[in-house]
Design a protein around this motif. Structure first.
Motif, PDB file in Angstrom:
ATOM      1  N   TRP A  86     -20.259  83.298  31.466  1.00 11.91           N
ATOM      2  CA  TRP A  86     -20.701  83.683  30.140  1.00 11.91           C
ATOM      3  C   TRP A  86     -19.909  84.840  29.535  1.00 11.91           C
ATOM      4  O   TRP A  86     -20.022  85.107  28.339  1.00 11.91           O
ATOM      5  CB  TRP A  86     -22.186  84.083  30.177  1.00 11.91           C
ATOM      6  N   ILE A  87     -19.162  85.547  30.379  1.00 10.90           N
ATOM      7  CA  ILE A  87     -18.555  86.792  29.896  1.00 10.90           C
ATOM      8  C   ILE A  87     -17.041  86.789  30.111  1.00 10.90           C
ATOM      9  O   ILE A  87     -16.514  86.027  30.925  1.00 10.90           O
ATOM     10  CB  ILE A  87     -19.183  88.019  30.589  1.00 10.90           C
TER      11      ILE A  87
ATOM     12  N   LYS B 218     -21.326  80.590  22.437  1.00  9.79           N
ATOM     13  CA  LYS B 218     -20.940  80.205  21.075  1.00  9.79           C
ATOM     14  C   LYS B 218     -21.625  81.088  20.035  1.00  9.79           C
ATOM     15  O   LYS B 218     -22.588  81.785  20.329  1.00  9.79           O
ATOM     16  CB  LYS B 218     -21.337  78.745  20.824  1.00  9.79           C
ATOM     17  N   ASP B 219     -21.108  80.957  18.811  1.00  6.86           N
ATOM     18  CA  ASP B 219     -21.678  81.745  17.715  1.00  6.86           C
ATOM     19  C   ASP B 219     -23.179  81.505  17.549  1.00  6.86           C
ATOM     20  O   ASP B 219     -23.904  82.403  17.136  1.00  6.86           O
ATOM     21  CB  ASP B 219     -20.975  81.396  16.389  1.00  6.86           C
ATOM     22  N   PHE B 220     -23.643  80.290  17.871  1.00  9.04           N
ATOM     23  CA  PHE B 220     -25.080  80.034  17.677  1.00  9.04           C
ATOM     24  C   PHE B 220     -25.940  80.798  18.682  1.00  9.04           C
ATOM     25  O   PHE B 220     -27.147  80.919  18.499  1.00  9.04           O
ATOM     26  CB  PHE B 220     -25.410  78.532  17.673  1.00  9.04           C
ATOM     27  N   ILE B 221     -25.351  81.343  19.730  1.00  7.87           N
ATOM     28  CA  ILE B 221     -26.065  82.222  20.667  1.00  7.87           C
ATOM     29  C   ILE B 221     -25.883  83.685  20.263  1.00  7.87           C
ATOM     30  O   ILE B 221     -26.821  84.479  20.300  1.00  7.87           O
ATOM     31  CB  ILE B 221     -25.524  82.043  22.108  1.00  7.87           C
TER      32      ILE B 221
ATOM     33  N   ILE C 151     -25.531  93.640  27.463  1.00  5.81           N
ATOM     34  CA  ILE C 151     -24.690  93.086  26.399  1.00  5.81           C
ATOM     35  C   ILE C 151     -23.239  93.246  26.856  1.00  5.81           C
ATOM     36  O   ILE C 151     -22.769  94.365  27.081  1.00  5.81           O
ATOM     37  CB  ILE C 151     -24.903  93.831  25.066  1.00  5.81           C
ATOM     38  N   LEU C 152     -22.558  92.115  27.013  1.00 10.35           N
ATOM     39  CA  LEU C 152     -21.194  92.106  27.568  1.00 10.35           C
ATOM     40  C   LEU C 152     -20.280  91.286  26.663  1.00 10.35           C
ATOM     41  O   LEU C 152     -20.762  90.437  25.892  1.00 10.35           O
ATOM     42  CB  LEU C 152     -21.238  91.475  28.971  1.00 10.35           C
ATOM     43  N   LEU C 153     -18.976  91.508  26.782  1.00  6.10           N
ATOM     44  CA  LEU C 153     -18.045  90.715  25.976  1.00  6.10           C
ATOM     45  C   LEU C 153     -18.169  89.251  26.377  1.00  6.10           C
ATOM     46  O   LEU C 153     -18.201  88.917  27.565  1.00  6.10           O
ATOM     47  CB  LEU C 153     -16.613  91.219  26.170  1.00  6.10           C
ATOM     48  N   ARG C 154     -18.225  88.373  25.409  1.00  2.00           N
ATOM     49  CA  ARG C 154     -18.547  86.975  25.693  1.00  2.00           C
ATOM     50  C   ARG C 154     -17.327  86.167  26.132  1.00  2.00           C
ATOM     51  O   ARG C 154     -16.184  86.514  25.808  1.00  2.00           O
ATOM     52  CB  ARG C 154     -19.161  86.316  24.459  1.00  2.00           C
TER      53      ARG C 154
ATOM     54  N   SER D  19     -20.036  89.635  21.613  1.00  2.36           N
ATOM     55  CA  SER D  19     -20.752  89.966  22.843  1.00  2.36           C
ATOM     56  C   SER D  19     -21.904  88.985  23.061  1.00  2.36           C
ATOM     57  O   SER D  19     -22.342  88.303  22.136  1.00  2.36           O
ATOM     58  CB  SER D  19     -21.312  91.378  22.741  1.00  2.36           C
ATOM     59  N   VAL D  20     -22.377  88.940  24.309  1.00  2.00           N
ATOM     60  CA  VAL D  20     -23.517  88.081  24.636  1.00  2.00           C
ATOM     61  C   VAL D  20     -24.498  88.875  25.488  1.00  2.00           C
ATOM     62  O   VAL D  20     -24.088  89.685  26.325  1.00  2.00           O
ATOM     63  CB  VAL D  20     -23.041  86.787  25.346  1.00  2.00           C
TER      64      VAL D  20
END
Ligand code: TXA
Ligand code: MG
Length: 328
Positions: A74-75, A105-108, A97-100, A114-115
């Motif tokens: 995920w990251i 995807k943008d929808f997440i 919260i980490l760099l994705r 970040s994700v």
């Protein structure tokens, strides 16, 4: 109307995982609050999460995973201090919260780089995640299972009250009893040199500083229990959030006929309806949202709350209450 499952056997979890895989939504318990889960790689499932919650589509979602081994996908990067936090506090009430990576995807992420990732500490949640991973699932996106802006649910019944009208027949609600923590996870932005707390929770500033060996950079807000400096979009950081129907008043003399929430050591003023008497700050967090809901069930116009003082979890409680008091 969704199906309501209170007997969550291994089979039931496997079925729930199947439902997720097919794009249905599954509300499930976590130790913090109940989440409304959908396949984090399925754009349509995630779109339904937004629809059911009534949440603006540009607010990012947290991806839940069962184990650290699923994190990497995920990251794209993780600082040393975040690895230390993940090892120490997961499974637990903490979101990093980490760099994705490309997978997020943008929808997440709401279009951010970040994700948010979390491993919840609840046997049903972990069982569901494991069953989902077994079917090839990579992560479950899950916001709190309430309508946008309202109080997060800490029981399956509260989920049903919030979302029952919006879920469909193939969606599920898993009943795992009452959430033990009762307020949402601590969100830590780990995209910079120092960790920043975006939302305080049960993984406290003190715990984070001890394990990371670093000072939290938003130290000014830390004392005030007030984390509203955001330049990142965090819907939970909006001013009017976590709000019941009743008007919430903090640390004021309650008027007659209103609801009252305070530690057990605080006497009940004459003529008010005591909604909760927690014996500790931990219990305060655990029962708070249920007590606010109870006030609404009783159609109270106002609820007065004597806030717990001090650091640790009390900061998270005051953070949520300051927003509840802003109203809907
Ligand atoms: O305890 C919890 O965190 C619960 C349980 C279900 O895990 N979930 C939860 O999700 O509270 P939600 O969506 O109600 O609140 C998550 C917050 C949102 O305010 C969202 O904006 C923020 O996390 N968030 C998610 N991804 C983010 C990102 N990449 N950057 C900044 N904030 C993010
Ligand atoms: Mg929420």
């Amino acid at each position: 109307m969704s199906q309501f499952l209170s007997n969550c056997s291994v089979d039931a979890l496997a079925n729930a995982a199947q439902a997720l895989k097919k794009g249905s939504l599954v509300a499930f318990p976590t130790e913090t609050v109940y989440g409304l889960g959908g396949d984090a790689t399925n754009a349509l499932a995630v779109a339904r999460i937004y629809e059911v919650k009534g949440r603006p589509a540009d607010h990012p979602l947290i991806v839940h995973i069962a184990d650290l081994k699923y994190l990497e996908q995920w990251i794209s990067d993780i600082p040393e201090y975040a690895i230390a936090l993940a090892r120490e506090f997961w499974p637990g009430p903490m979101t990093l919260i980490l760099l994705r990576s490309e997978l997020a995807k943008d929808f997440i992420t709401g279009g951010q780089d970040s994700v948010g990732i979390r491993i919840p500490d609840n046997s049903l949640a972990l069982g569901l995640l494991e069953a989902f991973h077994k079917l090839g699932g990579i992560g479950i996106a899950a916001p709190s299972a309430n309508r946008f802006g309202q109080v997060s649910p800490t029981t399956a019944k509260a989920v049903q009250e919030e979302l029952g009208d919006y879920l469909s027949a193939t969606d599920l609600v898993l009943d795992g009893g009452q959430s033990v923590v009762g307020v949402e996870s601590t969100i830590i932005d780990c995209t910079g040199e120092l960790p920043r707390i975006l939302r305080p929770g049960a993984t406290t500033v003190e715990m984070i500083e001890e394990i990371s060996g670093l000072k939290i950079s938003n130290i000014a807000e830390k004392k005030a229990g007030d984390f509203k400096h955001m330049d990142i979009r965090v819907s939970g950081s909006l001013e009017n959030h976590y709000a019941p129907k009743a008007k919430v008043f903090l640390d004021q003399q309650p008027v007659e006929g209103s609801g009252f929430i305070a530690l057990k050591s605080v006497d009940t003023p004459d003529g008010v309806i005591r909604l909760a008497s927690p014996e500790s700050v931990e219990e305060f967090a655990r029962v708070l949202y249920l007590a606010l809901r109870e006030g609404d069930h009783q159609n109270l116009e106002s609820i007065y709350i004597a806030q717990p003082t001090g650091d640790g979890l009390a900061i998270a409680i005051r953070d949520r209450l300051s927003r509840s008091a802003k109203g809907r």
